[in-house]
Enzyme design. Structure first.
Site, PDB file in Angstrom:
ATOM      1  N   GLU A   1      13.299 -13.919 -22.497  1.00 46.41           N
ATOM      2  CA  GLU A   1      12.352 -12.796 -22.504  1.00 46.41           C
ATOM      3  C   GLU A   1      13.023 -11.465 -22.198  1.00 46.41           C
ATOM      4  OE1 GLU A   1       9.187 -12.759 -19.596  1.00 46.41           O
ATOM      5  OE2 GLU A   1      10.359 -13.892 -18.165  1.00 46.41           O
TER       6      GLU A   1
ATOM      7  N   GLU B   1      13.058 -21.936 -15.859  1.00 46.46           N
ATOM      8  CA  GLU B   1      12.852 -20.526 -15.506  1.00 46.46           C
ATOM      9  C   GLU B   1      14.037 -19.677 -15.943  1.00 46.46           C
ATOM     10  OE1 GLU B   1      10.317 -19.017 -14.714  1.00 46.46           O
ATOM     11  OE2 GLU B   1      11.065 -17.073 -14.032  1.00 46.46           O
TER      12      GLU B   1
ATOM     13  N   LYS C   1       2.475  -7.727 -19.315  1.00 40.05           N
ATOM     14  CA  LYS C   1       2.559  -8.225 -17.932  1.00 40.05           C
ATOM     15  C   LYS C   1       1.508  -9.308 -17.694  1.00 40.05           C
ATOM     16  CE  LYS C   1       3.854  -8.748 -13.769  1.00 40.05           C
ATOM     17  NZ  LYS C   1       5.054  -9.609 -13.580  1.00 40.05           N
TER      18      LYS C   1
ATOM     19  N   HIS D   1      20.183 -37.568 -25.166  1.00 41.85           N
ATOM     20  CA  HIS D   1      19.193 -37.998 -26.172  1.00 41.85           C
ATOM     21  C   HIS D   1      19.085 -37.010 -27.324  1.00 41.85           C
ATOM     22  CE1 HIS D   1      18.031 -41.189 -23.472  1.00 41.85           C
ATOM     23  NE2 HIS D   1      17.917 -40.304 -22.504  1.00 41.85           N
TER      24      HIS D   1
ATOM     25  N   ARG E   1       2.985   1.685  -7.000  1.00 38.18           N
ATOM     26  CA  ARG E   1       3.011   0.559  -6.050  1.00 38.18           C
ATOM     27  C   ARG E   1       1.823  -0.365  -6.228  1.00 38.18           C
ATOM     28  NH1 ARG E   1       6.314   1.859  -1.511  1.00 38.18           N
ATOM     29  NH2 ARG E   1       5.028   0.728  -0.027  1.00 38.18           N
TER      30      ARG E   1
ATOM     31  N   CYS F   1       0.858  -1.193   0.000  1.00 40.53           N
ATOM     32  CA  CYS F   1       0.000   0.000   0.000  1.00 40.53           C
ATOM     33  C   CYS F   1       0.892   1.241   0.000  1.00 40.53           C
ATOM     34  CB  CYS F   1      -0.886  -0.016   1.230  1.00 40.53           C
ATOM     35  SG  CYS F   1      -1.745  -1.577   1.420  1.00 40.53           S
TER      36      CYS F   1
ATOM     37  N   LYS G   1      13.766 -16.557 -18.524  1.00 41.30           N
ATOM     38  CA  LYS G   1      14.229 -15.205 -18.180  1.00 41.30           C
ATOM     39  C   LYS G   1      15.235 -14.689 -19.210  1.00 41.30           C
ATOM     40  CE  LYS G   1      11.799 -13.985 -14.797  1.00 41.30           C
ATOM     41  NZ  LYS G   1      10.745 -14.782 -15.438  1.00 41.30           N
TER      42      LYS G   1
ATOM     43  N   TRP H   1      -3.547  -1.998  -1.409  1.00 42.13           N
ATOM     44  CA  TRP H   1      -3.374  -3.220  -2.195  1.00 42.13           C
ATOM     45  C   TRP H   1      -3.992  -4.310  -1.329  1.00 42.13           C
ATOM     46  CZ3 TRP H   1      -1.701  -4.889  -6.884  1.00 42.13           C
ATOM     47  CH2 TRP H   1      -1.362  -6.242  -7.012  1.00 42.13           C
TER      48      TRP H   1
ATOM     49  N   ASN I   1      -0.183  -0.131   6.120  1.00 50.19           N
ATOM     50  CA  ASN I   1       0.409  -1.007   5.115  1.00 50.19           C
ATOM     51  C   ASN I   1       0.980  -2.190   5.875  1.00 50.19           C
ATOM     52  OD1 ASN I   1       1.675  -2.219   2.993  1.00 50.19           O
ATOM     53  ND2 ASN I   1       3.338  -0.723   2.826  1.00 50.19           N
ATOM     54  N   GLY I   2       0.568  -3.413   5.541  1.00 47.05           N
ATOM     55  CA  GLY I   2       1.096  -4.584   6.235  1.00 47.05           C
ATOM     56  C   GLY I   2      -0.034  -5.528   6.636  1.00 47.05           C
TER      57      GLY I   2
HETATM   58  C1  AGP Z   1       7.277 -14.534 -16.697  1.00 48.61           C
HETATM   59  O1  AGP Z   1       8.427 -13.724 -16.516  1.00 48.61           O
HETATM   60  C2  AGP Z   1       6.374 -13.992 -17.810  1.00 48.61           C
HETATM   61  N1  AGP Z   1       6.062 -12.658 -17.585  1.00 48.61           N
HETATM   62  C3  AGP Z   1       5.192 -14.926 -18.111  1.00 48.61           C
HETATM   63  O2  AGP Z   1       5.722 -16.198 -18.449  1.00 48.61           O
HETATM   64  C4  AGP Z   1       4.158 -15.123 -16.988  1.00 48.61           C
HETATM   65  O3  AGP Z   1       4.710 -15.894 -15.942  1.00 48.61           O
HETATM   66  C5  AGP Z   1       2.955 -15.877 -17.577  1.00 48.61           C
HETATM   67  O4  AGP Z   1       2.385 -15.056 -18.568  1.00 48.61           O
HETATM   68  C6  AGP Z   1       1.908 -16.241 -16.531  1.00 48.61           C
HETATM   69  O5  AGP Z   1       1.418 -15.080 -15.919  1.00 48.61           O
HETATM   70  P1  AGP Z   1       0.469 -15.234 -14.621  1.00 48.61           P
HETATM   71  O6  AGP Z   1       1.309 -15.832 -13.551  1.00 48.61           O
HETATM   72  O7  AGP Z   1       0.035 -13.834 -14.318  1.00 48.61           O
HETATM   73  O8  AGP Z   1      -0.682 -16.128 -14.993  1.00 48.61           O
END
Ligand code: AGP
Length: 610
Positions: free
Chosen positions: A490, A483, A605, A506, A27, A2, A487, A75, A101-102
């Site tokens: 992307e 992961e 996002k 394989h 935030r 928050c 990273k 939030w 906040n908390g």
């Molecule tokens: C991860 O860095 C990406 N931004 C993307 O793979 C993300 O994790 C995926 O779109 C799922 O999003 P969500 O967790 O909001 O469902």
């Protein structure tokens, strides 16, 4: 997280507080409100949604006489993002107003105590309980400062607070415990806020408060005391030279780096109210109403899918629950069969991912109960799931998901412990080791982060010019390899393959050559010997190797490649130390290559369309 701003001085307070809240919008929030003191009365205006709606409610109100006010962007953590749950909250008899906040962990027992005294509540929040605890402490002869401190001494959890009373119209009280709060020291005016941007246009002289400190500010004075003893504390203002944008990132260059470094805090917040170390108990009230599932079907996308994959062995070994993990976009089109007694666990940081939401609806259509694991209260998945658990990680601004993953891993690990205890499949020693390790994790990670960042920068300088690379791991290191590859792809746009290390022979090993490095995630777990031989096979073919591993023990020395040594950690907890290393590696590589770290090309996002 928050946003809080409090002000007392010589200017009209409400417009100043509203501008401060706008500078805290980054935030993330889903409701907001202000409280101002005028004619020795407290006036509270709140609104669901964005600040514009609060501004509309304030339009036409006479606020120009007030020079003391506070504001809050919420939030949601306890209770839906509604106007009733928005802050500020007034005490039952209207003597006090608070913003917070908390999370107050023991709010329920404090609420029961107050209810027995006839106090009535108008919201579901822990914050409204706290302001009534303070009013309850207000006995004749006791100052508000003493009553405030008395209530906080009985409160357990995390808080950054501001408090107003009509009896002290030019005073703002504040307090801090495990949530950021600071003072802005002006000329004939003073501020409290969650973060510097709130008051940066007015003053650059800042006092950073520490946990356990309580504050009283007036237009011409500011005092800091210990909550426990009310002893005055000497604090020295610091001069901030940041510009506004840098301040919103907490001084970090990007939101992604800020959120990577927030992981110790996010892990602590995620455990808040769910772990009792003394009694070795895990509580997840959201799961109390249902038995442990006979089978678990985890469905997610991207990083959230990797979280589910990482947790799969824990659900099976600790809780004895056969578990499968599926990519939502595949699940939704394959006419999957869900068996009786199966629970669908959909994981989504945003709670709005189209494929994951579609999978939730398909599961429900088949009569399969759905549990959501989300970070955004009020999101579509959170609303449509039969049960939902929140990661409490605070808003994640950067497109690349970082602290959301570590908090998902914490909750999933706690779920495995919770169901394991419920089904009596989990031995007490494992529970003890897991909880003790988790409790120590935030501090351990906090101290490790700077050196991780330095090493990541060094490694990225070595390898960010490659044409492609492998991320390899076995067991729970395999999802971390996926992961790491995600990273790097992307963020730096380098082609990176995440692979099960045992799969190299394989076919994929044909890719190995001096221009194609392999990043092994190889903690000293029971698969280390296997990973070691995979790694040495790659090194023997002149493939450059980075081995993310633990301090070498006799017979466990790695031959070939370069080791990136991390401290030993118990069992699956090693993943929480490995994860920031791979996140920082991808961040530093992207930065070196001049990429747009917070807004990578082609990405959103939240993927709310197919
Ligand atoms: C991860 O860095 C990406 N931004 C993307 O793979 C993300 O994790 C995926 O779109 C799922 O999003 P969500 O967790 O909001 O469902």
């Amino acid at each position: 997280m928050c946003g809080i701003i409090g002000y007392t001085g010589h200017r009209p307070a409400v417009p100043l507080v509203m501008e401060g809240l706008k500078r805290l919008e980054y935030r993330g929030y889903d409701s907001s409100g202000v409280c101002f003191v005028q004619n020795r009365e407290l006036h509270v205006i709140r609104a669901e949604g964005k600040l514009k709606l609060l501004e509309d409610k304030l339009a036409g109100r006479e606020v120009s006489l007030s020079t003391t006010a506070m504001g809050h962007t919420r939030w949601a953590t306890h209770g839906a993002p509604t106007e009733d749950n928005a802050h500020p909250h007034l005490s039952c008899y209207g003597k006090l107003a608070i913003v917070h906040n908390g999370i107050i962990e023991n709010y329920q027992e404090r609420k029961n105590d107050l209810l027995s005294k006839g106090v009535r509540f108008s919201s579901e929040t822990d914050t409204e309980v706290l302001v009534n605890c303070i009013e309850d402490e207000l006995k004749p002869g006791l100052s508000l400062l003493e009553a405030f401190a008395g209530a906080l001494q009985k409160a357990h959890g995390a808080y950054a607070l501001a408090l107003l009373s009509p009896d002290e119209p030019n005073v703002v009280y504040a307090a801090r415990q495990s949530a950021p709060l600071l003072l802005g020291i002006g000329a004939g005016e003073n501020f409290v806020a969650s973060d510097i941007p709130a008051f940066l246009p007015f003053t650059r002289d800042v006092v950073f408060l520490e946990d356990g400190e309580i504050v009283r500010i007036t237009p011409t004075s500011w005092e800091v005391f210990s909550i426990d003893t009310l002893q005055p504390l000497e604090k020295k203002p610091q001069r901030i030279e940041w510009d506004l944008q840098a301040a919103q990132k907490g001084g970090f260059k990007h939101f992604m780096l800020k959120e990577i470094f927030e992981q110790p805090r996010a892990i602590a917040d995620c455990m808040s109210g769910r772990v009792n170390l003394e009694r070795l108990e895990v509580s997840i009230p959201e799961l109390d109403s249902a038995d442990a599932p006979a089978r678990l079907r985890v469905i997610a996308c991207g990083t959230s899918y990797n979280a589910g994959l990482w947790a799969m062995p824990l659900m099976e070994q600790w809780a004895g629950i056969p578990t499968t993990v599926e990519i939502a976009s595949e699940f939704r089109y394959r006419n999957a069969l869900l068996s009786p007694g199966e629970l669908a666990l959909v994981i989504s940081q945003s709670g709005e991912t189209a494929d994951t939401l579609a999978a939730l609806r398909i599961a429900r259509q088949q009569g399969c109960p759905v549990l959501g694991l989300c970070n955004v209260i009020g999101s579509s998945i959170a609303r449509e799931a039969d049960m939902v658990v929140f990661t409490q990680a605070g808003p994640e601004v950067s497109v690349a998901s970082t602290k959301a993953l570590s908090s998902q891993m914490v909750v999933l690990l706690l779920m495995a412990l919770y169901w394991g205890r419920k089904k009596k499949t989990l031995d007490r020693e494992t529970l003890r080791q897991a909880l003790r390790g988790l409790a120590a994790l935030p501090t351990q990670l906090e101290s490790l982060m700077p050196s991780l960042n330095d090493e990541a920068r060094r490694m990225a300088a070595r390898f960010s010019s490659c044409r492609g690379m492998f991320f390899l791991g076995r067991g729970q290191s395999y999802p971390l390899a996926l992961e790491g590859a995600l990273k790097v792809k992307e963020l730096s746009y380098i082609h990176a393959e995440g692979y099960a290390a045992g799969e190299m022979k394989h076919g994929p090993i044909a890719l190995v050559d001096p221009e194609f490095p392999s990043f092994f995630i190889a903690p000293h777990d029971d698969l280390f010997a296997k990973s070691k031989s995979n790694l040495e096979e790659v090194a023997a073919r002149s493939g450059p190797v980075i081995a993310l591993t633990n301090p070498p023990k006799p017979g466990m020395e790695l031959r070939g490649g370069e080791s990136w040594i991390l401290p030993d950690a118990w069992g699956p907890l090693s993943g929480f130390l490995m994860l920031p290393a791979i996140q920082l590696f991808s961040y530093e590589a992207a930065t070196l290559l001049g990429k747009d770290v917070d807004q990578p090309r082609n990405l959103a996002k939240s993927v709310t369309v197919e």
